[in-house]
Design a protein around this motif. Structure first.
Motif, PDB file in Angstrom:
ATOM      1  N   SER A   1      41.466  38.301  34.951  1.00  0.00           N
ATOM      2  CA  SER A   1      42.185  37.943  34.156  1.00  0.00           C
ATOM      3  C   SER A   1      42.493  37.631  32.895  1.00  0.00           C
ATOM      4  CB  SER A   1      42.440  36.208  34.401  1.00  0.00           C
ATOM      5  OG  SER A   1      41.730  36.099  33.925  1.00  0.00           O
ATOM      6  N   PRO A   2      42.896  38.265  31.794  1.00  0.00           N
ATOM      7  CA  PRO A   2      42.604  38.082  30.598  1.00  0.00           C
ATOM      8  C   PRO A   2      41.838  37.195  30.046  1.00  0.00           C
ATOM      9  CG  PRO A   2      45.641  38.053  31.015  1.00  0.00           C
ATOM     10  CD  PRO A   2      44.679  37.607  32.777  1.00  0.00           C
ATOM     11  N   ILE A   3      41.129  36.127  30.899  1.00  0.00           N
ATOM     12  CA  ILE A   3      40.218  35.464  29.951  1.00  0.00           C
ATOM     13  C   ILE A   3      38.978  36.177  30.361  1.00  0.00           C
ATOM     14  CG2 ILE A   3      41.587  33.655  29.309  1.00  0.00           C
ATOM     15  CD1 ILE A   3      40.007  32.282  31.771  1.00  0.00           C
ATOM     16  N   GLY A   4      38.754  37.137  31.425  1.00  0.00           N
ATOM     17  CA  GLY A   4      37.208  37.851  31.913  1.00  0.00           C
ATOM     18  C   GLY A   4      37.450  37.790  33.093  1.00  0.00           C
ATOM     19  N   ILE A   5      36.269  38.069  33.774  1.00  0.00           N
ATOM     20  CA  ILE A   5      35.849  37.392  34.987  1.00  0.00           C
ATOM     21  C   ILE A   5      35.053  36.486  35.692  1.00  0.00           C
ATOM     22  CG2 ILE A   5      34.688  39.266  36.963  1.00  0.00           C
ATOM     23  CD1 ILE A   5      34.036  41.414  35.296  1.00  0.00           C
ATOM     24  N   GLN A   6      35.908  35.752  36.465  1.00  0.00           N
ATOM     25  CA  GLN A   6      35.495  34.698  37.090  1.00  0.00           C
ATOM     26  C   GLN A   6      35.102  34.480  38.334  1.00  0.00           C
ATOM     27  OE1 GLN A   6      39.576  33.036  35.769  1.00  0.00           O
ATOM     28  NE2 GLN A   6      38.431  31.378  35.760  1.00  0.00           N
ATOM     29  N   THR A  44      45.754  32.127  46.583  1.00  0.00           N
ATOM     30  CA  THR A  44      43.929  31.725  46.402  1.00  0.00           C
ATOM     31  C   THR A  44      42.635  32.837  46.911  1.00  0.00           C
ATOM     32  OG1 THR A  44      44.301  31.309  48.617  1.00  0.00           O
ATOM     33  CG2 THR A  44      45.434  29.544  47.560  1.00  0.00           C
ATOM     34  N   GLY A  45      43.268  34.451  47.137  1.00  0.00           N
ATOM     35  CA  GLY A  45      42.049  34.902  47.318  1.00  0.00           C
ATOM     36  C   GLY A  45      41.104  34.559  48.674  1.00  0.00           C
ATOM     37  N   ILE A  46      41.457  33.882  48.814  1.00  0.00           N
ATOM     38  CA  ILE A  46      40.799  33.135  50.786  1.00  0.00           C
ATOM     39  C   ILE A  46      41.839  34.413  52.175  1.00  0.00           C
ATOM     40  CG2 ILE A  46      40.840  31.745  51.980  1.00  0.00           C
ATOM     41  CD1 ILE A  46      41.640  29.745  50.385  1.00  0.00           C
ATOM     42  N   LEU A  47      40.159  34.912  52.708  1.00  0.00           N
ATOM     43  CA  LEU A  47      40.484  35.396  54.074  1.00  0.00           C
ATOM     44  C   LEU A  47      40.652  34.722  55.329  1.00  0.00           C
ATOM     45  CD1 LEU A  47      37.445  38.031  53.308  1.00  0.00           C
ATOM     46  CD2 LEU A  47      39.757  38.740  53.882  1.00  0.00           C
ATOM     47  N   TRP A  98      41.772  40.078  42.511  1.00  0.00           N
ATOM     48  CA  TRP A  98      40.810  39.451  43.534  1.00  0.00           C
ATOM     49  C   TRP A  98      40.359  40.720  42.996  1.00  0.00           C
ATOM     50  CZ3 TRP A  98      41.187  34.674  43.218  1.00  0.00           C
ATOM     51  CH2 TRP A  98      42.098  34.116  43.185  1.00  0.00           C
ATOM     52  N   VAL A  99      38.845  40.877  43.374  1.00  0.00           N
ATOM     53  CA  VAL A  99      38.007  41.970  43.594  1.00  0.00           C
ATOM     54  C   VAL A  99      36.516  41.720  44.674  1.00  0.00           C
ATOM     55  CG1 VAL A  99      36.391  43.352  42.402  1.00  0.00           C
ATOM     56  CG2 VAL A  99      37.332  43.004  40.978  1.00  0.00           C
ATOM     57  N   ILE A 100      36.434  41.523  45.629  1.00  0.00           N
ATOM     58  CA  ILE A 100      36.243  41.359  46.996  1.00  0.00           C
ATOM     59  C   ILE A 100      34.635  42.169  47.006  1.00  0.00           C
ATOM     60  CG2 ILE A 100      37.659  42.404  48.498  1.00  0.00           C
ATOM     61  CD1 ILE A 100      37.221  40.165  50.879  1.00  0.00           C
ATOM     62  N   GLY A 120      29.178  36.922  54.600  1.00  0.00           N
ATOM     63  CA  GLY A 120      30.223  36.844  53.337  1.00  0.00           C
ATOM     64  C   GLY A 120      30.843  37.194  52.682  1.00  0.00           C
ATOM     65  N   TYR A 121      31.508  36.752  51.887  1.00  0.00           N
ATOM     66  CA  TYR A 121      32.365  37.355  50.647  1.00  0.00           C
ATOM     67  C   TYR A 121      32.154  37.511  50.015  1.00  0.00           C
ATOM     68  CZ  TYR A 121      33.995  40.063  55.372  1.00  0.00           C
ATOM     69  OH  TYR A 121      33.604  41.040  56.151  1.00  0.00           O
ATOM     70  N   TYR A 122      32.293  37.922  48.426  1.00  0.00           N
ATOM     71  CA  TYR A 122      32.069  37.326  47.013  1.00  0.00           C
ATOM     72  C   TYR A 122      33.126  38.006  46.696  1.00  0.00           C
ATOM     73  CZ  TYR A 122      26.880  36.348  47.586  1.00  0.00           C
ATOM     74  OH  TYR A 122      25.803  35.895  47.686  1.00  0.00           O
ATOM     75  N   ILE A 123      33.781  36.395  46.064  1.00  0.00           N
ATOM     76  CA  ILE A 123      35.129  36.880  45.413  1.00  0.00           C
ATOM     77  C   ILE A 123      35.185  36.336  43.494  1.00  0.00           C
ATOM     78  CG2 ILE A 123      37.974  36.953  45.359  1.00  0.00           C
ATOM     79  CD1 ILE A 123      37.644  36.861  48.164  1.00  0.00           C
ATOM     80  N   TYR A 124      36.069  37.251  43.220  1.00  0.00           N
ATOM     81  CA  TYR A 124      36.265  37.674  41.837  1.00  0.00           C
ATOM     82  C   TYR A 124      37.623  37.494  41.259  1.00  0.00           C
ATOM     83  CZ  TYR A 124      30.908  37.622  41.816  1.00  0.00           C
ATOM     84  OH  TYR A 124      29.922  37.865  41.726  1.00  0.00           O
ATOM     85  N   LEU A 125      37.990  36.800  40.374  1.00  0.00           N
ATOM     86  CA  LEU A 125      39.804  36.367  39.615  1.00  0.00           C
ATOM     87  C   LEU A 125      39.131  37.320  38.170  1.00  0.00           C
ATOM     88  CD1 LEU A 125      42.361  36.545  40.349  1.00  0.00           C
ATOM     89  CD2 LEU A 125      42.283  33.807  38.905  1.00  0.00           C
TER      90      LEU A 125
END
Length: 493
Positions: A211-216, A260-263, A194-196, A204-209
């Motif tokens: 993974s092997p398929i890239g950055i989402q 989930t990447g949720i704060l 997770w990148v925040i 506001g906080y932008y959350i990215y994942l």
């Protein structure tokens, strides 16, 4: 007051480190000439400083990474990316195009922005790394803010294994962002990230994942009341808490869900400090959080029924100058489980908290306890927890289906040399983020040597002077949960 005593060694850049652990190396040195830089290494469980040849200055923006054996791969000061030989990588200049990117001071001294660079391994390719980075623009009202979050991709197969930036300055996000504060935390599957990144003008906080398929892009979460302010942000090493602190907004602590990447569950603490506030750090066990203004250092107990009311002043700046004021600044939880605190000026001193898990004054804040052979301009690493394992048995542990926390797994113990005489390197791996122990027994079952092992170090040099006779011994390593255990024969001669 106890000071850390370092071994000072002059070395070349090609020999920066041979330690283990991706976050064991802390590089420092600012505007003092190519012969006046330093590294701090944590490979033996205690910090050791070495003076090094390095031409590139490091300021507040700093990130680096080593391979699994502790060999430096590359590092950045925000302006450039340099390889292990201290040379700018091919395509490694002109990062983060913005107002200040190409200014003379920023290019020559490094970016002065906290946590403006972050390195994480590509979960889909062990030879590639993502570098997330930002600079500072000038808005129409004269405010200085980043307007873009960038990412670049480094391929370590390129340039004969020294690395090359094969894709640079890709805009991931365009918005008015908090300066720096780029953080990452392992996904609960133990592989993805997770990148925040916080927004500036809204809570506001932008959350990215990743993974092997890239950055989402996953989510933009609005939580809390924080607007404006920069300061520092951090995760605890368990990946379950996220905190931010700055003068305008004081301290916020959130729960973080690695699935989930949720704060959630924001705890806001109004510190009411008249001084500028910037640094924040968690204790190793995650039960304490520390906030540092330039003159005061506070501790809060996260297990307390009223966290704001648990506020304890654990240190006040003692007035030391070296040569500038050694006031408190950025915090960094190092592999030795101590919290290090850089100064807010260019000095040759660093503070540390010796026992961060301990309550109140028992945590023992040691001011100007680390004396450096060079001047350091606030530099502290922006290391994510590279060693955080999966949440075993959780609903999102997709890479560890069927595992249970009661399963005993190998700690991958290796002893070198073996047979040994005066010393032996103990190599191990505790991927579940637990510290552990080394125990050596004689053939009668008597414990003859015991040492603490840290999950993030993965290697410890052990001197055998406590073993008074030659012969065959049994070495055992285990983490504090008892999940990872290994036993090997050790011959001492």
């Amino acid at each position: 007051m106890k000071k850390i005593v370092f071994t000072i060694i002059l070395i070349s850049c090609s020999l920066l480190t041979n330690s283990q652990g991706r976050n064991n190396l802390w590089m420092l040195g600012y505007n003092s000439g190519p012969l006046s830089k330093a590294n701090i290494e944590f490979s033996s469980g205690a910090p050791i400083v070495t003076s090094v040849n390095r031409a590139i200055n490091l300021s507040l923006t700093f990130a680096n990474i080593t391979d699994n054996n502790g060999n430096l791969l590359f590092y950045t000061n925000g302006a450039v990316v340099a390889n292990a030989l201290d040379s700018v990588m091919p395509n490694g200049d002109s990062l983060s195009p913005a107002t200040y990117t190409f200014s003379g001071a920023w290019q020559s001294l490094g970016f002065p922005v906290c946590q403006a660079s972050l390195i994480i391994p590509d979960p889909g390719d062990s030879n590639k790394y993502y570098l997330f980075h930002s600079s500072v623009d000038i808005l129409t009202n004269g405010t200085q803010r980043p307007l873009n979050l960038y990412f670049s991709i480094i391929d370590m197969v390129a340039d004969n294994g020294l690395g090359d930036i094969i894709s640079k300055n890709n805009i991931l996000l365009s918005d008015t962002l908090a300066s720096g504060n780029i953080l990452a935390c392992k996904h609960a599957n133990g592989r993805d990230w997770w990148v925040i990144i916080p927004e500036f003008s809204h809570p506001g906080y932008y959350i990215y994942l990743v993974s092997p398929i890239g950055i989402q892009f996953i989510n933009k979460q609005i939580i809390g009341q924080r607007i404006g302010g920069d300061g520092q942000s951090t995760f605890n090493k368990q990946g379950t808490k996220y905190a931010r602190y700055d003068t305008n907004n004081d301290l916020d602590v959130f729960d973080f869900d690695r699935c989930t990447g949720i704060l959630s569950n924001n705890i806001h603490v109004a510190i009411n400090d008249s001084m500028i506030g910037y640094g924040v750090g968690f204790s190793p066990d995650g039960t304490k959080v520390y906030a540092s203004s330039i003159q005061y250092l506070y501790q809060f107990d996260l297990n307390a029924s009223n966290v704001p009311a648990s506020k304890t002043l654990v240190a006040q700046w003692d007035g030391t100058y070296a040569p500038q004021a050694t006031i408190f600044y950025i915090q960094y939880l190092a592999p030795d489980n101590k919290l290090y605190i850089t100064t807010a000026n260019t000095t040759n001193e660093i503070h540390y908290i010796e026992f961060p898990d301990s309550a109140g004054l028992a945590c023992n804040v040691v001011q100007h306890g680390v004396i450096l052979p060079v001047l350091n301009n606030r530099t502290a690493p922006n290391h994510p927890n590279y060693h955080l394992g999966p949440v075993v048995g959780s609903i999102c542990d997709s890479l560890s289906v069927g595992l249970s926390e009661n399963n005993i797994q190998s700690a991958n113990l290796r002893l070198n040399p073996n047979p040994a005489s005066k010393q032996v390197w103990v190599n191990y791996n505790f991927p579940n983020n637990k510290d552990g122990w080394l125990e050596i027994y004689d053939t009668m079952g008597n414990l003859v040597l015991k040492r603490r092992l840290y999950w993030s170090t993965t290697q410890l040099l052990v001197y055998l002077n406590e073993i008074k006779s030659n012969g065959v011994f049994v070495a055992k390593v285990y983490d504090d949960s008892g999940m990872f255990v290994s036993i090997e024969k050790l011959v001492v001669r």
